[in-house]
Design a protein around this motif. Structure first.
Motif, PDB file in Angstrom:
ATOM      1  N   ALA A 248       0.846  -1.197   0.000  1.00 15.02           N
ATOM      2  CA  ALA A 248       0.000   0.000   0.000  1.00 15.02           C
ATOM      3  C   ALA A 248       0.876   1.240   0.000  1.00 15.02           C
ATOM      4  O   ALA A 248       1.688   1.444   0.911  1.00 15.02           O
ATOM      5  N   CYS A 249       0.713   2.066  -1.032  1.00 18.70           N
ATOM      6  CA  CYS A 249       1.543   3.255  -1.186  1.00 18.70           C
ATOM      7  C   CYS A 249       0.672   4.496  -1.322  1.00 18.70           C
ATOM      8  O   CYS A 249      -0.459   4.428  -1.808  1.00 18.70           O
ATOM      9  N   SER A 250       1.212   5.608  -0.894  1.00 19.22           N
ATOM     10  CA  SER A 250       0.543   6.894  -1.097  1.00 19.22           C
ATOM     11  C   SER A 250       1.566   7.902  -1.585  1.00 19.22           C
ATOM     12  O   SER A 250       2.718   7.905  -1.124  1.00 19.22           O
ATOM     13  N   CYS A 251       1.149   8.744  -2.514  1.00 21.61           N
ATOM     14  CA  CYS A 251       2.004   9.779  -3.068  1.00 21.61           C
ATOM     15  C   CYS A 251       1.291  11.129  -2.959  1.00 21.61           C
ATOM     16  O   CYS A 251       0.186  11.287  -3.488  1.00 21.61           O
ATOM     17  N   VAL A 252       1.920  12.049  -2.282  1.00 21.54           N
ATOM     18  CA  VAL A 252       1.396  13.409  -2.214  1.00 21.54           C
ATOM     19  C   VAL A 252       1.971  14.181  -3.399  1.00 21.54           C
ATOM     20  O   VAL A 252       3.187  14.368  -3.500  1.00 21.54           O
ATOM     21  N   VAL A 253       1.092  14.577  -4.296  1.00 27.58           N
ATOM     22  CA  VAL A 253       1.492  15.291  -5.509  1.00 27.58           C
ATOM     23  C   VAL A 253       1.030  16.736  -5.384  1.00 27.58           C
ATOM     24  O   VAL A 253      -0.141  17.001  -5.096  1.00 27.58           O
ATOM     25  N   LYS A 254       1.935  17.670  -5.602  1.00 30.17           N
ATOM     26  CA  LYS A 254       1.606  19.092  -5.516  1.00 30.17           C
ATOM     27  C   LYS A 254       1.944  19.794  -6.817  1.00 30.17           C
ATOM     28  O   LYS A 254       3.005  19.564  -7.401  1.00 30.17           O
ATOM     29  N   ASN A 255       1.030  20.614  -7.281  1.00 26.14           N
ATOM     30  CA  ASN A 255       1.279  21.459  -8.445  1.00 26.14           C
ATOM     31  C   ASN A 255       2.041  22.685  -7.955  1.00 26.14           C
ATOM     32  O   ASN A 255       1.483  23.573  -7.302  1.00 26.14           O
ATOM     33  N   THR A 256       3.330  22.725  -8.252  1.00 26.43           N
ATOM     34  CA  THR A 256       4.192  23.791  -7.761  1.00 26.43           C
ATOM     35  C   THR A 256       4.344  24.935  -8.752  1.00 26.43           C
ATOM     36  O   THR A 256       5.111  25.869  -8.515  1.00 26.43           O
ATOM     37  N   GLY A 257       3.610  24.869  -9.882  1.00 25.66           N
ATOM     38  CA  GLY A 257       3.714  25.900 -10.901  1.00 25.66           C
ATOM     39  C   GLY A 257       2.585  26.911 -10.835  1.00 25.66           C
ATOM     40  O   GLY A 257       1.846  26.995  -9.844  1.00 25.66           O
ATOM     41  N   LEU A 258       2.433  27.652 -11.927  1.00 30.72           N
ATOM     42  CA  LEU A 258       1.472  28.748 -11.976  1.00 30.72           C
ATOM     43  C   LEU A 258       0.218  28.410 -12.766  1.00 30.72           C
ATOM     44  O   LEU A 258      -0.709  29.213 -12.822  1.00 30.72           O
ATOM     45  N   LEU A 259       0.188  27.223 -13.393  1.00 32.24           N
ATOM     46  CA  LEU A 259      -0.956  26.842 -14.223  1.00 32.24           C
ATOM     47  C   LEU A 259      -1.568  25.538 -13.724  1.00 32.24           C
ATOM     48  O   LEU A 259      -0.871  24.690 -13.172  1.00 32.24           O
ATOM     49  N   ALA A 260      -2.858  25.390 -13.919  1.00 36.72           N
ATOM     50  CA  ALA A 260      -3.499  24.104 -13.660  1.00 36.72           C
ATOM     51  C   ALA A 260      -2.963  23.074 -14.647  1.00 36.72           C
ATOM     52  O   ALA A 260      -2.544  23.418 -15.760  1.00 36.72           O
ATOM     53  N   GLY A 261      -2.971  21.811 -14.254  1.00 44.27           N
ATOM     54  CA  GLY A 261      -2.458  20.797 -15.160  1.00 44.27           C
ATOM     55  C   GLY A 261      -2.676  19.394 -14.648  1.00 44.27           C
ATOM     56  O   GLY A 261      -3.052  19.185 -13.493  1.00 44.27           O
ATOM     57  N   ASP A 262      -2.461  18.427 -15.534  1.00 45.03           N
ATOM     58  CA  ASP A 262      -2.560  17.006 -15.204  1.00 45.03           C
ATOM     59  C   ASP A 262      -1.175  16.433 -14.979  1.00 45.03           C
ATOM     60  O   ASP A 262      -0.226  16.782 -15.684  1.00 45.03           O
ATOM     61  N   GLU A 263      -1.082  15.555 -14.012  1.00 46.48           N
ATOM     62  CA  GLU A 263       0.144  14.804 -13.786  1.00 46.48           C
ATOM     63  C   GLU A 263      -0.178  13.320 -13.814  1.00 46.48           C
ATOM     64  O   GLU A 263      -1.232  12.887 -13.328  1.00 46.48           O
TER      65      GLU A 263
END
Length: 215
Positions: A114-129
């Motif tokens: 079981a894994c969890s990843c905290v993903v943060k958008n560190t830029g200035l635009l909305a986007g998909d990762e």
């Protein structure tokens, strides 16, 4: 680029800030235009490995690798699992108009990792990762396997896409069955080797996050 499959891009990369591999966009040309003009930012990641021209011609120090040769392991190897060289663009590579950070942890249960990843958008635009999860055997398990059967450098076991506004954070959860970490033996059976495995969380552009787990 609009084409039916992976092609060599030698000579096209110099001076280019980015290359869009659209494959066959078919009826999605409006979406493609929206991406190109910056109205959307939900780019994907490469589903293939893009090799240099030398890979198939055998020029330089590379032996010729006919695309009709289905021996994945034979030098210099094929696909991201066995390729021994440096690809022009790796499986899972992809750019975005924004940037992301990742922090991942894992724990084992009786049947899963079981894994969890905290993903943060560190830029200035909305986007998909898109976060790819690969498994790579430790050197200890590789020593046990030896030459009894091929061992990939790494294998994809899961992935997840998330859409984030600028500055937003999301937690992606991956419940990976332990049997998905098994390898195929010389007899064609599946075998899960006990010991340390490395789970690699890749964003396709930038440093990967590696977490060691024991199964």
């Amino acid at each position: 680029l609009t084409n039916g499959g992976a092609i060599s891009l030698d000579g096209l990369t110099e001076g280019a800030n980015a290359i869009v591999e659209a494959f066959d966009p078919a009826h999605n040309t409006r979406q493609l235009a929206s991406l190109l003009f910056g109205h959307a930012n939900n780019w994907g990641k490469l589903p293939v490995t893009i090799y240099s021209h030398n890979y198939t011609t055998g020029e330089g120090d590379l032996p010729a690798q006919s695309m009709q040769n289905y021996d994945m392991v034979k030098s210099p190897g094929r696909t991201y699992r066995y390729y021994q060289g440096t690809p022009m663009f790796a499986f899972g590579h992809g750019l975005s108009l924004t940037t992301f950070s990742h922090a991942c942890t894992c724990r084992t249960t009786d049947t899963t990792v079981a894994c969890s990843c905290v993903v943060k958008n560190t830029g200035l635009l909305a986007g998909d990762e898109v976060v790819f999860v690969f498994v790579a055997l430790s050197s200890a398990i590789r020593a046990i396997v030896g030459t009894s059967h091929p061992v990939p450098f790494k294998r994809l076991v899961d992935f997840e896409r998330v859409s984030l506004a600028a500055g937003a954070t999301a937690t992606l959860r991956f419940d990976i069955p332990k049997n998905r970490l098994s390898l195929t033996t010389a007899s064609g059976d599946k075998k899960l080797y006990s010991g340390p495995h490395n789970l690699i969380f890749s964003r396709g552009n930038g440093p990967d996050v590696s977490v060691a787990v024991h199964v």
